[in-house]
Design an enzyme around this catalytic site. Structure first.
Site, PDB file in Angstrom:
ATOM      1  N   CYS A  76       0.873  -1.177   0.000  1.00 26.38           N
ATOM      2  CA  CYS A  76       0.000   0.000   0.000  1.00 26.38           C
ATOM      3  C   CYS A  76       0.911   1.228   0.000  1.00 26.38           C
ATOM      4  O   CYS A  76       1.669   1.427   0.952  1.00 26.38           O
ATOM      5  CB  CYS A  76      -0.911  -0.012   1.226  1.00 26.38           C
ATOM      6  SG  CYS A  76      -2.036   1.391   1.224  1.00 26.38           S
ATOM      7  N   CYS A  89      -3.322   7.061  -4.761  1.00 23.66           N
ATOM      8  CA  CYS A  89      -3.030   5.624  -4.690  1.00 23.66           C
ATOM      9  C   CYS A  89      -1.599   5.306  -5.167  1.00 23.66           C
ATOM     10  O   CYS A  89      -1.314   5.343  -6.373  1.00 23.66           O
ATOM     11  CB  CYS A  89      -4.038   4.816  -5.509  1.00 23.66           C
ATOM     12  SG  CYS A  89      -3.924   3.042  -5.162  1.00 23.66           S
TER      13      CYS A  89
HETATM   14  O1  PYC Z   1      -1.801   3.908  -1.915  1.00 27.52           O
HETATM   15  O2  PYC Z   1      -1.363   1.924  -2.700  1.00 27.52           O
HETATM   16  C1  PYC Z   1      -2.110   2.736  -2.163  1.00 27.52           C
HETATM   17  C2  PYC Z   1      -3.458   2.278  -1.764  1.00 27.52           C
HETATM   18  C3  PYC Z   1      -4.024   1.057  -1.977  1.00 27.52           C
HETATM   19  C4  PYC Z   1      -5.305   1.107  -1.426  1.00 27.52           C
HETATM   20  C5  PYC Z   1      -5.482   2.350  -0.890  1.00 27.52           C
HETATM   21  N1  PYC Z   1      -4.342   3.059  -1.104  1.00 27.52           N
END
Ligand code: PYC
Length: 324
Positions: A94, A244
């Site tokens: 993550c 993300c």
């Molecule tokens: O930042 O990789 C990330 C992530 C995955 C799910 C929520 N954030």
């Protein structure tokens, strides 16, 4: 469901990275053995899933939170090992969460500016913390697995996307009719959830049959300083408030595969809240090594309490109309 697995009190620190929260679990976790982190994750998933639910699901958590269980690493030179999880299950890596872990370890005085190795179930990553608490994550290898996959979506016709790994599995969609703005959040969530279900129904998976549990839509950035804007649906049906980190890694792998991103070229990924994670890649032969940079801020330190007579002690997880 017996109430025996959870201790009465679990210490956590919450933070957010570009708007997306991370809950670091500092103590009170179940004994998972001392083997590789991937084995400890299987132990957690199989025998202690109540721990994840109690910490992340309502009434103590919500679908937006990502949990990060800090563990002793296998390699003594590593600063920590971590297992990420959410309201629906477990994550491989993550990106925003790893930046939150770095900020939390720094807040606790457990790491200083410099490079630190962190073990995850999908491989080792290195975090570089600078004097201003900005963190660069040297992520696990990213790659595009399938290009321009077609899937029929009732009400939308045939849509296309790439399947890529960035530490989790993503379906990345460039062509769609939506405006990526917060006011369309319900529409975007409904569409991406439908995509996820259609992928599963059509047997479209990541490598080795892995479920694609993150759906990512792209559009032009609103801020001209950025290269792209995204909306990412996470496995528990919440959308990522940040751009993300693993999704940006998957995106950069696709860009490299298409000859649209060169090594060391900066990629500023804007998310649905207008917040930004900055990325670039390095190549090691054929391997694409993504780097993600951002900052996280500690928002609370807390003790989660699990009273023995609390009927919702194990968290409220709905399954087939029942609370587990
Ligand atoms: O930042 O990789 C990330 C992530 C995955 C799910 C929520 N954030």
């Amino acid at each position: 469901m017996p109430n025996i697995s959870l201790p009465l009190r679990i210490e956590v620190i919450d933070s957010h990275t570009a708007g997306e929260p991370t809950r670091c679990v500092l103590s009170g976790g179940p004994h998972l053995g001392t083997g590789p982190i991937a084995h400890r994750l299987e132990n957690l998933r199989t025998h202690h899933d109540v721990f994840r639910r109690g910490i992340l699901c309502e009434p103590r958590g919500s679908e937006v939170l990502v949990g990060a269980l800090l563990l002793e690493p296998v390699d003594p030179v590593a600063a920590a090992a971590v297992i990420f999880f959410n309201n629906a299950g477990y994550l491989g890596m993550c990106g925003h969460g790893m930046i939150g872990v770095a900020a939390t370890l720094s807040y606790l005085g457990r790491i200083s500016p410099g490079k630190h190795l962190i073990e995850t179930p999908v491989g080792d990553v290195t975090i570089s913390l600078d004097e201003k608490n900005e963190v660069t994550v040297s992520n696990v290898e990213a790659y595009r697995y399938l290009k321009h996959v077609s899937v029929e979506l009732p009400g939308h016709g045939v849509i296309h996307g790439d399947v890529a790994w960035g530490g989790n599995w993503f379906f990345l969609i460039e062509e769609h009719p939506f405006t990526l703005s917060l006011e369309h959040e319900e529409q975007l969530t409904a569409f991406t959830w439908q995509v996820r279900q259609a992928l599963a129904a059509n047997g479209i998976t990541g490598a080795n049959g892995a479920e694609i549990d993150h759906i990512e839509l792209f559009t032009a950035a609103h801020n001209p300083a950025n290269q792209s804007r995204n909306f990412v649906l996470c496995p528990g049906k919440a959308f990522d408030r940040s751009p993300c980190g693993t999704g940006t890694s998957a995106k950069m792998a696709c860009l490299v595969a298409d000859g649209k991103l060169a090594p060391s070229q900066m990629w500023r990924q804007e998310g649905i809240l207008d917040s930004v994670l900055t990325g670039h890649v390095e190549l090691d032969g054929d391997r694409i090594l993504p780097f993600i940079t951002g900052s996280a801020y500690v928002t609370s330190t807390a003790s989660l309490i699990f009273q023995s007579n609390d009927p919702f002690r194990n968290g409220i997880a709905l399954h087939n109309g029942k609370v587990l």
